[in-house]
Design a protein around this motif. Structure first.
Motif, PDB file in Angstrom:
ATOM      1  N   LEU A   1      -5.974   1.138  -4.123  1.00 51.33           N
ATOM      2  CA  LEU A   1      -4.772   2.006  -4.615  1.00 51.33           C
ATOM      3  C   LEU A   1      -4.049   1.997  -5.840  1.00 51.33           C
ATOM      4  O   LEU A   1      -3.914   3.071  -6.312  1.00 51.33           O
ATOM      5  CB  LEU A   1      -3.407   1.902  -3.097  1.00 51.33           C
ATOM      6  CG  LEU A   1      -3.910   2.796  -2.065  1.00 51.33           C
ATOM      7  CD1 LEU A   1      -2.682   1.516  -0.973  1.00 51.33           C
ATOM      8  CD2 LEU A   1      -3.683   3.828  -2.119  1.00 51.33           C
TER       9      LEU A   1
ATOM     10  N   ARG B   1      -4.219   5.259  -8.589  1.00 48.38           N
ATOM     11  CA  ARG B   1      -3.020   4.992  -9.099  1.00 48.38           C
ATOM     12  C   ARG B   1      -3.111   5.552 -10.786  1.00 48.38           C
ATOM     13  O   ARG B   1      -3.014   5.993 -11.240  1.00 48.38           O
ATOM     14  CB  ARG B   1      -1.832   4.218  -9.112  1.00 48.38           C
ATOM     15  CG  ARG B   1      -0.936   4.645  -9.457  1.00 48.38           C
ATOM     16  CD  ARG B   1       0.601   3.292  -9.569  1.00 48.38           C
ATOM     17  NE  ARG B   1       0.104   1.991  -9.925  1.00 48.38           N
ATOM     18  CZ  ARG B   1       0.698   0.634  -9.099  1.00 48.38           C
ATOM     19  NH1 ARG B   1       1.428   0.986  -8.851  1.00 48.38           N
ATOM     20  NH2 ARG B   1      -0.121  -0.606  -9.981  1.00 48.38           N
TER      21      ARG B   1
ATOM     22  N   LEU C   1      -3.016   9.943   0.893  1.00 45.76           N
ATOM     23  CA  LEU C   1      -3.175  10.008  -0.794  1.00 45.76           C
ATOM     24  C   LEU C   1      -2.666  11.492  -0.831  1.00 45.76           C
ATOM     25  O   LEU C   1      -2.383  11.823   0.453  1.00 45.76           O
ATOM     26  CB  LEU C   1      -4.002   9.758  -0.931  1.00 45.76           C
ATOM     27  CG  LEU C   1      -4.908   8.754  -1.229  1.00 45.76           C
ATOM     28  CD1 LEU C   1      -5.885   8.127  -1.693  1.00 45.76           C
ATOM     29  CD2 LEU C   1      -4.457   8.331  -2.319  1.00 45.76           C
TER      30      LEU C   1
ATOM     31  N   ALA D   1       1.113  -1.195   0.007  1.00 47.14           N
ATOM     32  CA  ALA D   1      -0.010  -0.004  -0.094  1.00 47.14           C
ATOM     33  C   ALA D   1       1.025   1.009  -0.323  1.00 47.14           C
ATOM     34  O   ALA D   1       0.539   2.097  -0.766  1.00 47.14           O
ATOM     35  CB  ALA D   1      -1.042  -0.117   1.319  1.00 47.14           C
TER      36      ALA D   1
ATOM     37  N   THR E   1     -11.957   2.866   2.296  1.00 46.36           N
ATOM     38  CA  THR E   1     -10.634   4.086   2.297  1.00 46.36           C
ATOM     39  C   THR E   1     -11.357   4.183   3.135  1.00 46.36           C
ATOM     40  O   THR E   1     -10.263   4.433   3.928  1.00 46.36           O
ATOM     41  CB  THR E   1     -11.524   4.964   1.114  1.00 46.36           C
ATOM     42  OG1 THR E   1     -11.038   4.607   0.257  1.00 46.36           O
ATOM     43  CG2 THR E   1     -10.878   6.101   1.134  1.00 46.36           C
TER      44      THR E   1
ATOM     45  N   THR F   1      -4.971  -2.798  -1.616  1.00 43.52           N
ATOM     46  CA  THR F   1      -4.803  -2.129  -2.961  1.00 43.52           C
ATOM     47  C   THR F   1      -4.713  -2.103  -3.850  1.00 43.52           C
ATOM     48  O   THR F   1      -4.667  -1.772  -4.916  1.00 43.52           O
ATOM     49  CB  THR F   1      -2.967  -3.103  -2.878  1.00 43.52           C
ATOM     50  OG1 THR F   1      -4.040  -4.765  -2.846  1.00 43.52           O
ATOM     51  CG2 THR F   1      -1.776  -3.180  -1.237  1.00 43.52           C
TER      52      THR F   1
ATOM     53  N   ILE G   1       1.715   7.125  -6.364  1.00 43.36           N
ATOM     54  CA  ILE G   1       0.422   7.932  -6.899  1.00 43.36           C
ATOM     55  C   ILE G   1       0.801   9.717  -6.296  1.00 43.36           C
ATOM     56  O   ILE G   1       0.652  10.747  -6.685  1.00 43.36           O
ATOM     57  CB  ILE G   1      -1.195   7.565  -5.956  1.00 43.36           C
ATOM     58  CG1 ILE G   1      -1.693   6.733  -6.579  1.00 43.36           C
ATOM     59  CG2 ILE G   1      -2.109   9.309  -5.860  1.00 43.36           C
ATOM     60  CD1 ILE G   1      -2.366   5.698  -5.457  1.00 43.36           C
TER      61      ILE G   1
ATOM     62  N   LEU H   1      -6.738   4.926   3.578  1.00 45.94           N
ATOM     63  CA  LEU H   1      -5.981   5.205   2.477  1.00 45.94           C
ATOM     64  C   LEU H   1      -6.223   6.299   3.045  1.00 45.94           C
ATOM     65  O   LEU H   1      -5.384   7.130   1.628  1.00 45.94           O
ATOM     66  CB  LEU H   1      -6.584   4.412   1.693  1.00 45.94           C
ATOM     67  CG  LEU H   1      -7.047   3.153   1.602  1.00 45.94           C
ATOM     68  CD1 LEU H   1      -7.534   2.507   0.556  1.00 45.94           C
ATOM     69  CD2 LEU H   1      -5.706   1.971   1.748  1.00 45.94           C
TER      70      LEU H   1
ATOM     71  N   SER I   1       1.316   4.500  -2.573  1.00 42.66           N
ATOM     72  CA  SER I   1       0.899   5.134  -2.330  1.00 42.66           C
ATOM     73  C   SER I   1       1.490   6.385  -2.863  1.00 42.66           C
ATOM     74  O   SER I   1       1.284   7.324  -3.513  1.00 42.66           O
ATOM     75  CB  SER I   1       0.049   5.775  -1.146  1.00 42.66           C
ATOM     76  OG  SER I   1       1.392   5.166  -0.366  1.00 42.66           O
TER      77      SER I   1
END
Ligand code: SF4
Length: 366
Positions: free
Chosen positions: A228, A232, A52, A14, A43, A225, A21, A48, A18
């Motif tokens: 995420l 991405r 971000l 993860a 989320t 994941t 991202i 999550l 991230s």
């Protein structure tokens, strides 16, 4: 933890995604909507959003079936209990959704016959076990639950069960997405698309949406994941100005969807204009029972008189589901409105934004 789940819940993986991202996005401000309540749940449950970039805004959409069930629908179910003394058979969450003057749970406490089902087929069993009574199943949900309900309707017809009917409020996603995108205040750069709905309908369901409103979307799985990786890909597509639909959830979603499920849906249902709580009536955004099975349609079978429809004036569920506000911007959030005592439908279900913010916002700072 199950070894198959482990890789989808790996903190190391993860953090790697991230970081990617964060590097990709830089200072570009982007807004992504996750349509499905299941994605909002992932989320918030796993925090999550804390991984971000601050420049990336995640908005919740109208993809929780309980949340979008209209006040009128609950009022109709209550009127069926009061005026026709039916047995209401329903998924459990629906019992706490507020109608204009009451809930199904309050009606049950007053002695009305409201029963919880885990599957639409349970309603057929209830009807057969109570031949002297009338049973009405509350047929709600999206494209994910529609095939199972279609099977139950066809089964009721084939078995000649005369004392059952179905009160439908089935919703479909594409027209709702169009309605969201037609709002100039929506400002959505891309969608995280519902994995289970797309597993049934296939990616072609989004063609009419992106033909009218070119926008990228990624069909995502529900593990951390998955989400995420989907974000991405979506950020990459937005930056590259690619307006297409990509499937991240390849272990469940095929391009053509589940054709057997689509076949029975097409046999039993027709497209209908449907009322969404907080969003109003959206043309072509739902399913009603086709003519061949119309004798099983509770709306056609039973006349009811409804009270003046009203929702709590302070509830902003509509704005929450349009992604215009977050639950903690509602003055009733955590005060008068809690999961034990929900004022609006978004606080009722495990997939409702307000319930999710209530349960997990405290852990992850919302
Ligand atoms: Fe409605 Fe309760 Fe959510 Fe406020 S917190 S928007 S009253 S469901």
């Amino acid at each position: 933890m199950n070894k198959y789940l482990e890789e989808f819940r790996s903190e190391k993986a993860a953090r790697i995604i991230s970081d990617q991202i964060n590097a990709l996005q830089g200072n570009t401000r982007l807004t992504i909507m996750e349509i499905c309540g299941g994605h909002t749940l992932t989320t918030m449950k796993y925090g999550l959003h804390t991984l971000l970039p601050e420049t990336l805004t995640l908005k919740s959409g109208p993809g929780c079936p309980v949340c979008v069930t209209s006040t009128e629908y609950i009022d109709t179910a209550i009127a069926l209990l009061q005026e026709h003394d039916v047995i209401i058979a329903s998924f459990g969450d629906m019992l706490r959704v507020p109608g204009s003057t009451s809930t199904l749970l309050k009606q049950r406490s007053l002695g009305r016959d409201v029963r919880i089902c885990f599957s639409p087929m349970d309603a057929l069993s209830i009807a057969k076990e109570n031949p002297g009574r009338k049973t009405v199943f509350l047929a709600i949900g999206f494209e994910t639950t529609a095939p199972g309900i279609a099977v139950a309707i066809r089964e009721a017809e084939q078995q000649g069960i005369g004392n059952i009917a179905f009160l439908t409020a089935l919703k479909t996603m594409p027209q709702a997405m169009k309605a969201l995108l037609s709002d100039p205040e929506a400002l959505i750069d891309g969608f995280i698309l519902p994995g289970h709905v797309t597993a049934v309908m296939g990616t072609g369901m989004y063609d009419p949406v992106i033909e009218t409103y070119p926008i990228p979307g990624v069909v995502s799985g529900f593990e951390p994941t998955d989400m995420l990786a989907s974000i991405r890909t979506l950020v990459e597509m937005i930056i590259a100005k690619k307006q297409e639909i990509v499937v991240q959830y390849t272990r469940a979603v095929k391009k053509e969807g589940n054709t057997a499920a689509q076949k029975i849906m097409n046999e039993v249902f027709v497209t209908a204009d449907v009322s969404w709580r907080g969003l109003g009536t959206i043309p072509g955004s739902g399913l009603s029972i086709a003519g061949k099975y119309s004798h099983l349609d509770a709306e056609k079978k039973y006349a009811v008189s409804l009270p003046q429809q009203k929702e709590h004036p302070g509830c902003i569920c509509g704005d929450v589901m349009k992604g215009k506000k977050t639950p903690n911007q509602c003055s009733l959030f955590k005060q008068q409105c809690t999961p034990e005592n929900p004022v609006g439908a978004c606080m009722v279900s495990a997939e409702g934004s307000c319930g999710i913010y209530f349960n997990f916002g405290r852990i992850h700072g919302r």
